[in-house]
Enzyme design. Structure first.
Site, PDB file in Angstrom:
ATOM      1  N   TYR A 186       0.742  -1.162  -0.111  1.00 56.61           N
ATOM      2  CA  TYR A 186       0.139   0.042  -0.041  1.00 56.61           C
ATOM      3  C   TYR A 186       0.864   1.194   0.052  1.00 56.61           C
ATOM      4  O   TYR A 186       1.739   1.600   0.963  1.00 56.61           O
ATOM      5  CB  TYR A 186      -0.818   0.149   1.361  1.00 56.61           C
ATOM      6  CG  TYR A 186      -2.111  -1.054   1.154  1.00 56.61           C
ATOM      7  CD1 TYR A 186      -2.284  -1.849  -0.038  1.00 56.61           C
ATOM      8  CD2 TYR A 186      -2.660  -1.404   2.287  1.00 56.61           C
ATOM      9  CE1 TYR A 186      -3.307  -2.826  -0.094  1.00 56.61           C
ATOM     10  CE2 TYR A 186      -3.809  -2.407   2.135  1.00 56.61           C
ATOM     11  CZ  TYR A 186      -4.161  -3.020   0.935  1.00 56.61           C
ATOM     12  OH  TYR A 186      -4.946  -3.884   0.675  1.00 56.61           O
TER      13      TYR A 186
ATOM     14  N   ASN B  73      -8.500 -13.357  -0.684  1.00 54.47           N
ATOM     15  CA  ASN B  73      -8.369 -13.483  -2.085  1.00 54.47           C
ATOM     16  C   ASN B  73      -8.247 -15.113  -2.370  1.00 54.47           C
ATOM     17  O   ASN B  73      -7.737 -15.495  -3.508  1.00 54.47           O
ATOM     18  CB  ASN B  73      -7.378 -12.598  -3.027  1.00 54.47           C
ATOM     19  CG  ASN B  73      -7.882 -11.234  -2.806  1.00 54.47           C
ATOM     20  OD1 ASN B  73      -8.876 -10.659  -2.885  1.00 54.47           O
ATOM     21  ND2 ASN B  73      -6.873 -10.626  -2.259  1.00 54.47           N
TER      22      ASN B  73
ATOM     23  N   ARG C  60     -16.594   3.584  -7.589  1.00 54.65           N
ATOM     24  CA  ARG C  60     -17.270   3.347  -9.052  1.00 54.65           C
ATOM     25  C   ARG C  60     -18.734   3.642  -8.950  1.00 54.65           C
ATOM     26  O   ARG C  60     -19.361   4.319  -9.997  1.00 54.65           O
ATOM     27  CB  ARG C  60     -16.717   2.286  -9.699  1.00 54.65           C
ATOM     28  CG  ARG C  60     -15.129   2.366 -10.091  1.00 54.65           C
ATOM     29  CD  ARG C  60     -14.936   0.830 -10.874  1.00 54.65           C
ATOM     30  NE  ARG C  60     -15.876   0.258 -11.531  1.00 54.65           N
ATOM     31  CZ  ARG C  60     -16.245  -1.007 -11.394  1.00 54.65           C
ATOM     32  NH1 ARG C  60     -15.720  -1.794 -10.479  1.00 54.65           N
ATOM     33  NH2 ARG C  60     -16.726  -1.588 -12.380  1.00 54.65           N
TER      34      ARG C  60
ATOM     35  N   ASN D 283     -20.948   5.839 -15.101  1.00 60.73           N
ATOM     36  CA  ASN D 283     -22.179   6.077 -15.704  1.00 60.73           C
ATOM     37  C   ASN D 283     -22.758   4.938 -16.666  1.00 60.73           C
ATOM     38  O   ASN D 283     -23.422   5.088 -17.743  1.00 60.73           O
ATOM     39  CB  ASN D 283     -22.147   7.523 -16.584  1.00 60.73           C
ATOM     40  CG  ASN D 283     -22.535   8.646 -15.691  1.00 60.73           C
ATOM     41  OD1 ASN D 283     -23.016   8.645 -14.532  1.00 60.73           O
ATOM     42  ND2 ASN D 283     -21.627   9.792 -16.036  1.00 60.73           N
TER      43      ASN D 283
HETATM   44  P1  NAP Z   1     -14.262   1.471  -1.281  1.00 64.71           P
HETATM   45  O1  NAP Z   1     -15.101   1.857   0.001  1.00 64.71           O
HETATM   46  O2  NAP Z   1     -14.890   0.559  -2.183  1.00 64.71           O
HETATM   47  O3  NAP Z   1     -13.771   2.888  -1.975  1.00 64.71           O
HETATM   48  C1  NAP Z   1     -13.107   3.858  -1.364  1.00 64.71           C
HETATM   49  C2  NAP Z   1     -13.259   4.968  -2.276  1.00 64.71           C
HETATM   50  O4  NAP Z   1     -14.439   5.362  -2.698  1.00 64.71           O
HETATM   51  C3  NAP Z   1     -12.209   6.144  -1.622  1.00 64.71           C
HETATM   52  O5  NAP Z   1     -11.785   6.643  -2.711  1.00 64.71           O
HETATM   53  C4  NAP Z   1     -13.493   7.141  -1.280  1.00 64.71           C
HETATM   54  O6  NAP Z   1     -13.147   8.415  -1.378  1.00 64.71           O
HETATM   55  C5  NAP Z   1     -14.527   6.833  -2.424  1.00 64.71           C
HETATM   56  N1  NAP Z   1     -15.918   7.249  -1.912  1.00 64.71           N
HETATM   57  C6  NAP Z   1     -16.521   6.865  -0.880  1.00 64.71           C
HETATM   58  N2  NAP Z   1     -17.936   7.160  -0.819  1.00 64.71           N
HETATM   59  C7  NAP Z   1     -17.922   8.004  -2.078  1.00 64.71           C
HETATM   60  C8  NAP Z   1     -19.226   8.899  -2.528  1.00 64.71           C
HETATM   61  N3  NAP Z   1     -20.260   9.039  -1.815  1.00 64.71           N
HETATM   62  N4  NAP Z   1     -18.777   9.365  -3.519  1.00 64.71           N
HETATM   63  C9  NAP Z   1     -17.756   9.411  -4.173  1.00 64.71           C
HETATM   64  N5  NAP Z   1     -16.514   8.597  -3.903  1.00 64.71           N
HETATM   65  C10 NAP Z   1     -16.927   8.002  -2.652  1.00 64.71           C
HETATM   66  O7  NAP Z   1     -12.848   0.911  -0.549  1.00 64.71           O
HETATM   67  P2  NAP Z   1     -11.563   0.564  -1.095  1.00 64.71           P
HETATM   68  O8  NAP Z   1     -10.578   1.761  -0.749  1.00 64.71           O
HETATM   69  O9  NAP Z   1     -11.382   0.341  -2.628  1.00 64.71           O
HETATM   70  O10 NAP Z   1     -10.954  -0.659  -0.147  1.00 64.71           O
HETATM   71  C11 NAP Z   1     -10.962  -0.650   1.338  1.00 64.71           C
HETATM   72  C12 NAP Z   1      -9.803  -1.266   1.781  1.00 64.71           C
HETATM   73  O11 NAP Z   1     -10.072  -2.708   1.556  1.00 64.71           O
HETATM   74  C13 NAP Z   1      -8.647  -0.845   1.428  1.00 64.71           C
HETATM   75  O12 NAP Z   1      -8.059   0.295   2.151  1.00 64.71           O
HETATM   76  C14 NAP Z   1      -7.711  -1.851   1.782  1.00 64.71           C
HETATM   77  O13 NAP Z   1      -7.453  -2.186   3.172  1.00 64.71           O
HETATM   78  C15 NAP Z   1      -8.529  -3.008   1.532  1.00 64.71           C
HETATM   79  N6  NAP Z   1      -8.465  -3.617   0.237  1.00 64.71           N
HETATM   80  C16 NAP Z   1      -7.857  -5.116   0.234  1.00 64.71           C
HETATM   81  C17 NAP Z   1      -7.548  -5.664  -1.121  1.00 64.71           C
HETATM   82  C18 NAP Z   1      -7.016  -7.145  -0.905  1.00 64.71           C
HETATM   83  O14 NAP Z   1      -6.689  -7.747  -1.988  1.00 64.71           O
HETATM   84  N7  NAP Z   1      -7.062  -7.763   0.259  1.00 64.71           N
HETATM   85  C19 NAP Z   1      -7.845  -5.199  -2.213  1.00 64.71           C
HETATM   86  C20 NAP Z   1      -8.467  -3.745  -2.088  1.00 64.71           C
HETATM   87  C21 NAP Z   1      -8.695  -3.275  -0.862  1.00 64.71           C
HETATM   88  P3  NAP Z   1     -12.929   9.438  -0.284  1.00 64.71           P
HETATM   89  O15 NAP Z   1     -11.593   8.945   0.363  1.00 64.71           O
HETATM   90  O16 NAP Z   1     -13.054  10.854  -0.739  1.00 64.71           O
HETATM   91  O17 NAP Z   1     -14.094   8.906   0.666  1.00 64.71           O
END
Ligand code: NAP
Length: 293
Positions: free
Chosen positions: A49, A152, A209, A214
């Site tokens: 990360y 995974n 996303r 869209n």
């Molecule tokens: P997520 O909740 O799907 O995405 C977070 C992103 O969405 C952030 O950039 C956030 O921006 C944005 N977001 C949230 N609410 C929003 C809204 N209302 N409008 C627009 N954008 C919005 O989570 P993720 O960050 O992809 O994953 C979460 C955690 O899972 C990671 O930090 C990591 O620890 C873990 N992870 C693990 C793996 C694995 O392979 N084990 C893979 C991926 C992730 P803001 O910061 O501005 O709110």
């Protein structure tokens, strides 16, 4: 708030995007404290990360600023992904030597003497389960890691590793959101429910996303999520999505990915929400674009 859970809190904060949040160490410390006050005491990290493991390093600076914080949180980190400079090819490595070296490096970056949970980040096709189990035993005996899990992994990969271990794997960290339904269909969540092992759910909001894309699928999803939001009195569609993930009977624990404390508060509010079967399936139908048979 006192710790009332054995391994991880009902929601987890993920630090994958920490280097993009633009916070000073002091602001990161405040951000972490606000989580602890909400009962979100578990943090999710990985050596991959941020550029050059920046996220573990930055988090270590927060703990250096306030060493008392370490006893109030549970730290999850991972191992096994090798990519970037100096590699002829990106690859996975879950050998004993690689696991132990990776943990030692994480401990040094995070400024701690132990991880609460270590996850094998991705299934390594060359993983020898006996060899990985030896690494776990050594790390456990040295007090460097309290619990072990995977991320995974398929159900058979999970069972293979579990068959060589004295202690139970505490989680399989997998992607769960209304856009990617794979683990609800391929047996991953069935296995975890059978074993009463809670998955950790990554990218519950599909990396944001759902709010920005869209496509027809995302537009259908946003419309349905907004309707359900009204029906259950939720404050945002993020909340509905977290409630949708937690409605799964394997009891997933969502990993939040937001650097915005208001959105973290909204996610915590989802713990008080519940969806009916019909509401849950309306979101499923909106994702699929067709009904059940
Ligand atoms: P997520 O909740 O799907 O995405 C977070 C992103 O969405 C952030 O950039 C956030 O921006 C944005 N977001 C949230 N609410 C929003 C809204 N209302 N409008 C627009 N954008 C919005 O989570 P993720 O960050 O992809 O994953 C979460 C955690 O899972 C990671 O930090 C990591 O620890 C873990 N992870 C693990 C793996 C694995 O392979 N084990 C893979 C991926 C992730 P803001 O910061 O501005 O709110």
């Amino acid at each position: 708030m006192q710790k009332s859970h054995p391994v991880f809190s009902p929601l987890i904060q993920g630090y994958w995007r920490m280097a993009e949040w633009g916070m000073t160490t002091q602001q990161q410390h405040t951000f972490l404290k606000q989580h602890v006050e909400m009962g979100i005491t578990t943090v999710d990290h990985a050596p991959v990360y941020g550029p050059d493991s920046a996220c573990e390093r930055m988090f270590g600076e927060v703990l250096a600023l306030d060493s008392r914080m370490r006893d109030q949180i549970e730290i999850v980190s991972k191992c096994g992904i090798y990519r970037g400079e100096g590699k002829t090819v990106n690859h996975y490595n879950s050998s004993k030597a690689a696991i132990i070296a990776s943990v030692d490096e994480s401990l040094s970056r995070i400024n701690t003497d132990h991880l609460d949970v270590l996850l094998l980040h991705r299934p390594d096709l060359l993983m020898d389960a006996d060899d990985a189990a030896e690494a776990f035993a050594e790390l456990s005996a040295a007090g460097k890691v309290k619990h072990f899990g995977v991320s995974n992994f398929t159900p058979t990969q999970f069972e293979l590793l579990q068959s060589r271990l004295d202690q139970p794997l505490v989680t399989n960290q997998v992607e769960i959101n209304p856009v990617n339904l794979q683990v609800t269909e391929d047996g991953t969540l069935d296995q975890l429910q059978r074993m009463r092992v809670s998955p950790m759910a990554w990218s519950c909001l599909a990396g944001g996303r759902i709010f920005t894309e869209n496509s027809e699928q995302m537009t259908r999803l946003r419309e349905t999520l907004a309707q359900v939001m009204e029906e259950i009195g939720a404050s945002s569609i993020d909340q509905v999505i977290f409630a949708w993930v937690m409605r799964l009977p394997a009891k997933p624990v969502p990993i939040i990915g937001s650097g915005n404390i208001e959105r973290v508060h909204a996610a915590a509010g989802a713990l008080d929400l519940s969806l009916t079967h019909e509401q849950w399936y309306r979101i499923w139908v909106a994702s699929k674009g067709h009904g059940v048979a």
